[in-house]
Write a protein that holds these residues in place. Structure first.
Motif, PDB file in Angstrom:
ATOM      1  N   UNK A 268       0.807  -1.227   0.000  1.00 49.72           N
ATOM      2  CA  UNK A 268       0.000   0.000   0.000  1.00 49.72           C
ATOM      3  C   UNK A 268       0.839   1.275   0.000  1.00 49.72           C
ATOM      4  N   UNK A 269       2.084   1.174  -0.454  1.00 51.82           N
ATOM      5  CA  UNK A 269       2.934   2.356  -0.551  1.00 51.82           C
ATOM      6  C   UNK A 269       2.419   3.292  -1.653  1.00 51.82           C
ATOM      7  N   UNK A 270       2.220   4.541  -1.311  1.00 55.63           N
ATOM      8  CA  UNK A 270       1.793   5.523  -2.308  1.00 55.63           C
ATOM      9  C   UNK A 270       2.866   5.707  -3.368  1.00 55.63           C
ATOM     10  N   UNK A 271       4.115   5.827  -2.934  1.00 57.66           N
ATOM     11  CA  UNK A 271       5.204   6.136  -3.861  1.00 57.66           C
ATOM     12  C   UNK A 271       5.596   4.943  -4.724  1.00 57.66           C
ATOM     13  N   UNK A 272       5.641   3.765  -4.147  1.00 59.66           N
ATOM     14  CA  UNK A 272       6.141   2.595  -4.862  1.00 59.66           C
ATOM     15  C   UNK A 272       5.055   1.859  -5.638  1.00 59.66           C
ATOM     16  N   UNK A 273       3.808   1.937  -5.184  1.00 65.53           N
ATOM     17  CA  UNK A 273       2.727   1.164  -5.807  1.00 65.53           C
ATOM     18  C   UNK A 273       1.658   2.053  -6.440  1.00 65.53           C
ATOM     19  N   UNK A 274       1.085   2.958  -5.668  1.00 68.10           N
ATOM     20  CA  UNK A 274      -0.076   3.698  -6.169  1.00 68.10           C
ATOM     21  C   UNK A 274       0.288   4.718  -7.239  1.00 68.10           C
ATOM     22  N   UNK A 275       1.422   5.387  -7.096  1.00 65.11           N
ATOM     23  CA  UNK A 275       1.823   6.319  -8.148  1.00 65.11           C
ATOM     24  C   UNK A 275       2.111   5.611  -9.467  1.00 65.11           C
ATOM     25  N   UNK A 276       2.888   4.509  -9.483  1.00 65.98           N
ATOM     26  CA  UNK A 276       3.078   3.783 -10.741  1.00 65.98           C
ATOM     27  C   UNK A 276       1.771   3.241 -11.314  1.00 65.98           C
ATOM     28  N   UNK A 277       0.834   2.900 -10.449  1.00 67.56           N
ATOM     29  CA  UNK A 277      -0.454   2.387 -10.924  1.00 67.56           C
ATOM     30  C   UNK A 277      -1.337   3.506 -11.460  1.00 67.56           C
ATOM     31  N   UNK A 278      -1.047   4.751 -11.055  1.00 65.27           N
ATOM     32  CA  UNK A 278      -1.877   5.903 -11.416  1.00 65.27           C
ATOM     33  C   UNK A 278      -2.754   6.270 -10.233  1.00 65.27           C
TER      34      UNK A 278
END
Length: 414
Positions: free
Chosen positions: A278-288
């Motif tokens: 659930x990392x914003x930087x590592x997961x959510x940003x790359x996912x959009x």
């Protein structure tokens, strides 16, 4: 030897260290007097140093987690700069296992048999730590604060030398199932899970909480290997099930792919994402971030990037520390918080051990913890007993709003 290996080994050659800041752990402000009439040491400890072993995936499919080890190294830099622990410098030896169990076995044997560390601490991964659990218990080497939520780290009867750090994955899986039952009791649920002990533990907790409702509520399940290049075929199958709710149990790479790809497919179920990703930087940003908006997860730490913590002293102090002692790291990356607080718990444990630095006494101190730490979520405590090795038993359900995670309801758990 990998480039990252060289970096980490160079760091430990410089006697990685640091002292706990006065503004830091209020729970650690009054260390119990642990002076012993006679100093006692096992291999890995002396009048001048304490050698700590660690394995991390600095390369391979889970390399996003490697920053945790670098943060731990930076924390011990600070400890050593302040005089060490009870006058002893920390020599933190962290080796790359590439998230490969055979490599973990090789590196752990090196740490124990060649480096002669006092203990292994904060090593990451469920399959990787499982590969060395019997070996370390046979050798009576403490395997402390494992960076994994598998329930197998909470078995003091059969594995007394192994202790986890995170809330169990079964507990977290049950939290998601309970929320679904509360908010959408007629949900049609699809589950995508990593095909290893991590995924199976989450699934066990999730299905256990659904109970006799599982048969009616589960529309489809699909698993994937952590080394798989994509999870596209699984998502196609899960979408075809007609599910309106998707539970993602994964590590960062697959989680980011699943969130992005499901959006590209036009599939917009309610989504629950394991805290392992659930990392914003590592997961959510790359996912959009737009694709990730609305995702539910759970946490037990303050996430530095969340707007709700931007004015908190705890996050301000943490960011000031990381900029000084791990300047290459992203201060908003939540995985760095994990390395930070695990190192703090280990420091606390070793200070309590005083001059009795035997493996048996270090384990005794680790099995009698009761403290809170600045970067844990408010209300979350670390508690262990000789019969209860689950250090953290509480989590906060959270929902991503496009910028950060907002809390949903009260803290859940014990």
């Amino acid at each position: 030897m990998s480039r990252t290996d060289n970096v980490v080994i160079r760091r430990r050659r410089s006697m990685l260290a640091g002292a706990l800041g006065a503004a830091g752990l209020m729970a650690l402000s009054a260390w119990p007097s642990a002076a012993m009439a006679q100093k006692k040491y096992d291999a890995g400890a002396s009048d001048t140093e304490i050698r700590i072993g660690n394995t991390m995936p600095y390369s391979g499919p889970a390399s996003a987690y490697g920053t945790i080890g670098k943060t731990m190294a930076g924390y011990f830099d600070k400890v050593n700069a302040g005089g060490g622990i009870n006058g002893r410098k920390i020599r933190f030896i962290s080796l790359d296992d590439a998230y490969s169990p055979p490599k973990t076995v090789e590196q752990t044997r090196q740490l124990v048999e060649q480096e002669e560390v006092l203990l292994i601490a904060g090593a990451l991964g469920t399959p990787t730590n499982a590969a060395v659990q019997k070996y370390l218990n046979m050798k009576k080497i403490p395997q402390l604060f494992v960076d994994s939520g598998s329930s197998r780290w909470a078995d003091p009867k059969n594995f007394p030398w192994t202790m986890g750090m995170l809330p169990t994955y079964t507990t977290e899986g049950a939290i998601y199932a309970q929320h679904i039952l509360e908010t959408n009791p007629n949900a049609r649920i699809a589950v995508l899970y990593q095909n290893d002990d991590l995924g199976k533990d989450y699934l066990r907790g999730f299905m256990g909480k659904l109970g006799d409702k599982a048969a009616a509520r589960i529309a489809a399940q699909a698993s994937f290997e952590v080394s798989a290049p994509t999870i596209d075929s699984q998502l196609v199958s899960l979408k075809a099930s007609g599910a309106d709710t998707l539970v993602l149990i994964a590590t960062p790479k697959a989680a980011a792919q699943a969130i992005r790809r499901s959006a590209e497919m036009g599939w917009k179920p309610v989504r629950y994402l394991s805290s392992t990703a659930n990392s914003v930087d590592t997961v959510l940003q790359p996912a959009g971030l737009d694709n990730a908006t609305g995702v539910y997860s759970a946490t037990y730490i303050r996430v530095p990037s969340d707007p709700m913590w931007k004015d908190s002293k705890e996050v301000a102090d943490y960011k000031a520390w990381i900029r000084k002692y791990n300047p290459a790291a992203n201060p908003d990356e939540s995985y760095n918080v994990t390395g930070y607080y695990i190192a703090q718990v280990l420091e606390h444990t070793l200070r309590r051990a005083g001059d009795n630095l035997t493996r048996e006494n270090v384990l005794k101190q680790a099995a009698n913890l009761d403290l809170t730490l600045p970067m844990l979520y408010p209300g979350v405590r670390i508690r262990t007993t000789p019969d209860d090795y689950v250090a953290i038993k509480q989590m906060q359900l959270i929902r991503f709003n496009g910028e950060g995670f907002e809390p949903i309801g009260p803290i859940r758990g014990q």
